[in-house]
Design an enzyme around this catalytic site. Structure first.
Site, PDB file in Angstrom:
ATOM      1  N   ASP A 166       0.782  -1.356  -0.051  1.00 19.98           N
ATOM      2  CA  ASP A 166       0.014  -0.185   0.039  1.00 19.98           C
ATOM      3  C   ASP A 166       0.868   1.265   0.000  1.00 19.98           C
ATOM      4  O   ASP A 166       1.820   1.335  -0.829  1.00 19.98           O
ATOM      5  CB  ASP A 166      -0.903   0.007   1.397  1.00 19.98           C
ATOM      6  CG  ASP A 166      -2.240   0.482   1.000  1.00 19.98           C
ATOM      7  OD1 ASP A 166      -2.576   1.961   0.781  1.00 19.98           O
ATOM      8  OD2 ASP A 166      -3.133  -0.301   0.721  1.00 19.98           O
ATOM      9  N   HIS A 172      -3.559   5.949   3.763  1.00 16.35           N
ATOM     10  CA  HIS A 172      -4.379   4.803   3.357  1.00 16.35           C
ATOM     11  C   HIS A 172      -4.054   3.188   3.908  1.00 16.35           C
ATOM     12  O   HIS A 172      -4.676   2.726   4.360  1.00 16.35           O
ATOM     13  CB  HIS A 172      -4.229   4.814   1.729  1.00 16.35           C
ATOM     14  CG  HIS A 172      -4.971   3.878   1.065  1.00 16.35           C
ATOM     15  ND1 HIS A 172      -4.833   2.708   0.645  1.00 16.35           N
ATOM     16  CD2 HIS A 172      -6.362   4.089   0.511  1.00 16.35           C
ATOM     17  CE1 HIS A 172      -5.651   1.982  -0.064  1.00 16.35           C
ATOM     18  NE2 HIS A 172      -6.763   2.838  -0.320  1.00 16.35           N
ATOM     19  N   ASN A 199     -13.630   0.877  -6.810  1.00 18.11           N
ATOM     20  CA  ASN A 199     -14.560   1.984  -6.649  1.00 18.11           C
ATOM     21  C   ASN A 199     -15.135   2.479  -7.943  1.00 18.11           C
ATOM     22  O   ASN A 199     -15.715   3.631  -7.558  1.00 18.11           O
ATOM     23  CB  ASN A 199     -13.872   2.930  -5.556  1.00 18.11           C
ATOM     24  CG  ASN A 199     -13.668   2.757  -4.261  1.00 18.11           C
ATOM     25  OD1 ASN A 199     -13.768   1.493  -3.962  1.00 18.11           O
ATOM     26  ND2 ASN A 199     -12.655   3.181  -3.722  1.00 18.11           N
ATOM     27  N   SER A 223     -11.248  -0.505  -0.447  1.00 18.03           N
ATOM     28  CA  SER A 223      -9.792  -0.563   0.093  1.00 18.03           C
ATOM     29  C   SER A 223     -10.055  -1.011   1.475  1.00 18.03           C
ATOM     30  O   SER A 223      -9.156  -1.926   1.989  1.00 18.03           O
ATOM     31  CB  SER A 223      -9.118   0.754   0.093  1.00 18.03           C
ATOM     32  OG  SER A 223      -8.514   1.274  -1.053  1.00 18.03           O
TER      33      SER A 223
END
Length: 415
Positions: free
Chosen positions: A80, A129, A224, A289
């Site tokens: 990530d 994130h 998304n 996520s």
């Protein structure tokens, strides 16, 4: 100065532009960019914690979920934007010695998070994130908050492969996967995607295949970009063997932003999700996520409880025990919304693949009424006997009545 997530991540459902490959890419350029599948506005570090228990955890009987294991000994790689190891809920969860940074240093090192802090171990996360993703998997309990990771004794391997500029490419992600294998990851979480078609012969496709061959559970977010309702593949989620995770809401329905496709394996909470942020505290966010690590946490618990189960058996168990909206696979939520407690009940042994639930047995059909077009000899005999009995009764009544009349007549004449 507090960190602030980039504005480019503010709208979880508006990532189409970020998923488009560079128009001027040379033949040798690696496919990309990879969009982070979540990341709303969130200021951190947070001074105050979120006290209540988040709704996804309210649905789980944690005492029952953790009665056998909390994920101790299972290493989960988070590929990530890095994973912060300062937040108190992650300090003991992150194995910084196993971390890595696969982004190329920028020309201006002062703009690079890890270079700026003298770190190359993936533990600096200026986007926030990766820290949220890691918290959903393995955040330790902390006084003052009801938030905790699904596998709060698992270990996180922090791997920085992306940033706020979506600098991650397929070649860096492939290297990140190989690093996770080298550091003995049992589960890999990838909360990023691209819609650029990739084959199994691509660098990333081969890296995923190596992970699966090494008996590693690979969990990836579905993306998304689902507002248009169209089915499309995203990668690495769509590679065979990867457990692709869509987002569900409080009604166990597909979140409006969640990408649909035939590759979706299961869904998990992805709306108003609470997790850790760099420095301190927690915040609320949306996106696939944060659905993927929810499933990765369940996978970590399964690997701890059933260490002899193969990776594909762990995936099949999660899919088979999901709460289904239909009896079969659905392009929006896969085999259903993950049920952590039910998934951990593997006493019957691991399934080899998810299958529709067996249909309930049908009750036996009622025996048809006997309909005869002709009389049997027995039925004729019974009918005649009934007639004879009836006629006999009538004759007896007539004789008795006649005898009474004659008797009465004689008595009258005798007078």
């Amino acid at each position: 100065m507090p960190y602030r997530t980039p504005a480019v991540l503010a709208a979880a459902t508006a990532l189409t532009a970020l998923l488009t490959p560079p128009a001027a890419a040379s033949p040798a350029a690696a496919p990309g960019p990879y969009a982070l599948d979540g990341g709303g506005e969130c200021t951190f570090p947070m001074k105050k914690q979120i006290e209540g228990t988040p709704w996804p955890l309210q649905r789980v009987l944690l005492d029952e979920l953790w009665q056998d294991t909390k994920g101790a000994g299972i290493r989960v790689a988070v590929i990530d934007t890095g994973v912060d190891d300062i937040n108190p809920q992650l300090k003991k969860a992150v194995d910084a010695k196993s971390g890595a940074d696969f982004l190329k240093p920028l020309k201006d090192a002062s703009d690079d998070a890890n270079a700026k802090r003298g770190k190359t171990d993936g533990t600096v996360d200026e986007v926030g994130h990766g820290t949220k993703v890691a918290g959903i998997i393995a955040a330790r309990p902390r006084k003052g908050t009801g938030f905790v990771g699904l596998a709060p004794e698992a270990t996180i391997i922090p791997i920085r492969q992306n940033d706020e500029k979506n600098s991650g490419k397929s070649d860096t992600m492939a290297k990140a996967i190989d690093h996770a294998l080298a550091k003995k990851a049992r589960v890999i979480n990838i909360s990023q995607d691209t819609t650029q078609p990739l084959t199994q012969n691509s660098d990333l496709g081969k890296a995923v295949a190596r992970a699966l061959a090494a008996d590693v559970v690979v969990v990836a977010s579905a993306g998304n970009d689902g507002m248009d309702g169209k089915l499309k593949n995203t990668y690495p989620a769509a590679f065979p063997g990867v457990l692709a995770v869509a987002s569900s809401d409080r009604n166990n329905e597909r979140a409006v932003f969640s990408q649909s496709g035939t590759f979706v394996g299961v869904a998990a909470p992805g709306v108003d999700v609470v997790s850790t942020v760099p420095g301190n505290g927690q915040c609320v966010d949306n996106g696939t996520s944060f659905s993927a690590p929810y499933v990765a946490g369940v996978a970590a618990l399964l690997r701890a409880k059933y260490p002899k189960w193969k990776a594909h058996e762990v995936v099949a168990q999660i899919e088979q025990t999901a709460e289904r909206s239909i009896n079969g696979h659905d392009n929006h939520v896969g085999w259903g919304v993950v049920d952590p407690v039910r998934a951990l009940d593997g006493d019957a042994g691991p399934p080899q693949a998810a299958t529709p639930d067996p249909a309930p047995p049908r009750p036996p059909a009622p025996e048809p009424a006997h309909l005869a077009m002709t009389e049997t000899p027995q039925e004729r005999a019974e009918r005649l006997a009934t007639y004879a009995l009836g006629i006999g009764g009538v004759l007896v009544a007539v004789v008795a009545g006649s005898a009474t009349v004659i008797r009465d007549s004689r008595r009258k004449r005798a007078r």
